[in-house]
Design an enzyme around this catalytic site. Structure first.
Site, PDB file in Angstrom:
ATOM      1  CG  ASP A 186      -1.906   1.074   1.256  1.00 50.47           C
ATOM      2  OD1 ASP A 186      -2.037   1.761   0.218  1.00 50.47           O
ATOM      3  OD2 ASP A 186      -2.577   1.249   2.283  1.00 50.47           O
TER       4      ASP A 186
ATOM      5  CB  CYS B 186      -7.132 -22.822  15.421  1.00 49.76           C
ATOM      6  SG  CYS B 186      -6.764 -21.794  16.854  1.00 49.76           S
TER       7      CYS B 186
ATOM      8  CB  CYS C 247      -8.901 -22.863  20.283  1.00 47.57           C
ATOM      9  SG  CYS C 247      -8.924 -21.124  19.832  1.00 47.57           S
TER      10      CYS C 247
HETATM   11 ZN   LIG Z   1      -8.796 -20.965  17.626  1.00 48.90          ZN
END
Ligand SMILES: [Zn+2]
Length: 486
Positions: free
Chosen positions: A90, A277, A280
């Protein structure tokens, strides 16, 4: 070497495609994580292992940093970031306007982006905020167009992105799309939409994006600049946005926020981590919240969730189930629901871009009546061949005997009448509906009305149960249809 875009699958206005950038190919829809070289919470190498094929960084950060500037000029962005996927930069127009202690011009930034090896280069456009009045939005759009043309004199090999501006004004957004299209540029970011998303103005977002799309070629690759929250990506993809970028995974992590596809939550308020994931599954909510590594772990989770949503969108587009996904996501916030309903009002224009056959149609409530598949069916219902006398059997149970009628049709709401021989074909055959409701029956009546109006010389009789008969009588008023009960 240039940028080109090939569409492989379509659903609504969304598409799965191949974005070729020089010799590299990226699958779309794609998410470009934003990398800040000063605070790399997750390294580009780690991201590559998570399936990231492209990322975006801010050229202005490199330009004004004595530490990174020389290294990038000497060995290139890919070496400095240790990433061999596609890198977009950018211009940093926004950062310069806010922290503008180091000045850089438009031609200088594009030349600098080229010199450090960026593969998608953004000129210094003006991001007109949604609050800007019309004359300002117009004047700033003209400046942006001038800057794109100026940048094309430096970057003439197809690697320039052309931002579509115009503030909140749909006519300006469409004009901007057209002007960008006329320059022959493939990669088109729709700019200055972050304030709309931050204030949950999804209805306005739909208007602005569809207007920009109207001006662009269908083959343009559309980048929704600054969009990276998983809860709104399905809606954006349905409008035909192909590229997203996310600083949100890191910004949210810094604030202790845990992303989900239906919004973000403070990590301290969570008792459970409802995600598959690795972070977690190897931490409790408490451990994650108290971890000295909290920011990085949250960033990892946030990025995983966002990438998984992109994968889900790609799969939905291939299956033709994107409307179902949009419906599911947009029910998580009333303002997203507003955006979704706005998109449905534009469904008549989207039919032409949508594909003809899909894997299935699941009815999810009255919004489903406005879907492109229903509108398409209504537009083609007049092709059903009918005799002089026609019975339409509008029952949820078995078709009554149609003795004495030349043609007997069945009825499936929200689509309408259909001949029994089409009962296995899309959409009638692949649609699952629950018990009838008023909205779907009324939508189905649109189909009956069209068929009757296309066959004025035939006599139609609608046969329905006593419960639904008044609805048919109301919706088919003045069509000359006769009624019968079962
Ligand atoms: Zn997660």
């Amino acid at each position: 070497m240039t940028i080109n875009f090939e569409v492989l699958h379509k659903d609504i206005a969304g598409r799965c495609g191949k974005l070729r950038v020089g010799s590299k190919t990226v699958k779309t829809p794609v998410l470009l994580p934003v990398i800040n070289p000063h605070i790399p919470l997750i390294t580009p190498k780690e991201m590559q292992r998570m399936g990231v094929e492209a990322l975006i960084t801010n050229a202005y950060i490199f330009y004004k940093s004595s530490r990174f500037r020389d290294a990038a000029l000497e060995s290139g962005l890919h070496a400095v970031l240790d990433f061999d996927g596609v890198i977009m930069t950018d211009s940093g127009a926004f950062q310069q306007s806010v922290y503008g202690d180091v000045e850089i011009t438009n031609t200088e930034t594009v030349a600098f982006q080229r010199a450090i090896g960026s593969e998608i280069i953004v000129p210094m456009d003006i991001a007109t905020p949604p609050g800007a009045e019309y004359p300002n939005a117009r004047a700033e759009l003209d400046i942006t167009m001038e800057r794109i043309r100026e940048a094309l004199t430096v970057i003439d090999d197809g690697h320039l992105a052309a931002p579509v501006q115009g503030g909140r004004f749909t006519d300006l957004r469409e004009e901007a799309g057209r002007r960008v299209r006329d320059l022959g540029i493939t990669f088109c970011p729709v700019g200055a939409v972050v304030p709309l998303m931050e204030s949950y103005r999804y209805r306005d977002l739909v208007d602005v994006v569809l207007a920009a799309k109207q001006g662009l070629f269908p083959s343009s690759c559309v980048h929704l600049f600054g969009a990276g929250h998983p809860s709104m990506l399905a809606l954006a993809a349905a409008m035909g946005c192909d590229v997203f970028d996310s600083a949100a995974y890191a910004l949210y992590a810094r604030e202790g926020r845990y992303m989900t596809t239906h919004g973000s939550l403070k990590i301290g308020e969570l008792a459970e981590l409802p995600c598959a994931c690795e972070v977690c599954r190897t931490h409790t909510a408490r451990e994650l919240g108290d971890s000295p590594d909290r920011e990085r772990l949250l960033a990892l989770h946030n990025l995983h969730v966002t990438l998984a949503e992109i994968a889900r969108i790609r799969q939905s587009i291939q299956d033709g189930t994107l409307w179902e996904l949009v419906d599911e996501r947009c029910r998580n916030h009333p303002r997203l629901l507003s955006g979704y309903r706005r998109l449905l009002t534009r469904a008549p224009d989207l039919v032409a871009q949508d594909r003809v056959s899909k894997r299935r149609f699941f009815y999810r409530g009255s919004e489903s009546c406005g879907r492109t598949e229903v509108i398409r069916y209504h537009r083609t219902v007049d092709r059903i061949p009918v005799g002089k006398t026609v019975m339409i059997a509008c029952t949820e149970q078995d078709t009554p005997p149609g003795d004495g009628f030349d043609t007997v049709l069945r009825f499936k709401p929200p689509f309408g009448p259909y001949p029994p021989e089409l009962s296995e074909t899309y959409p009638v055959g692949q649609s699952e509906i629950p018990e009838w409701d008023g909205d779907m029956v009324r939508a189905g009546c649109v189909g009956i009305r069209r068929l009757v109006e296309a066959n004025r010389e035939s006599a139609f009789t609608v046969v329905a149960g006593e419960h639904w008969l008044p609805v048919f009588e109301q919706e088919l008023k003045d069509t000359g249809v006769q009624y019968g009960t079962i």
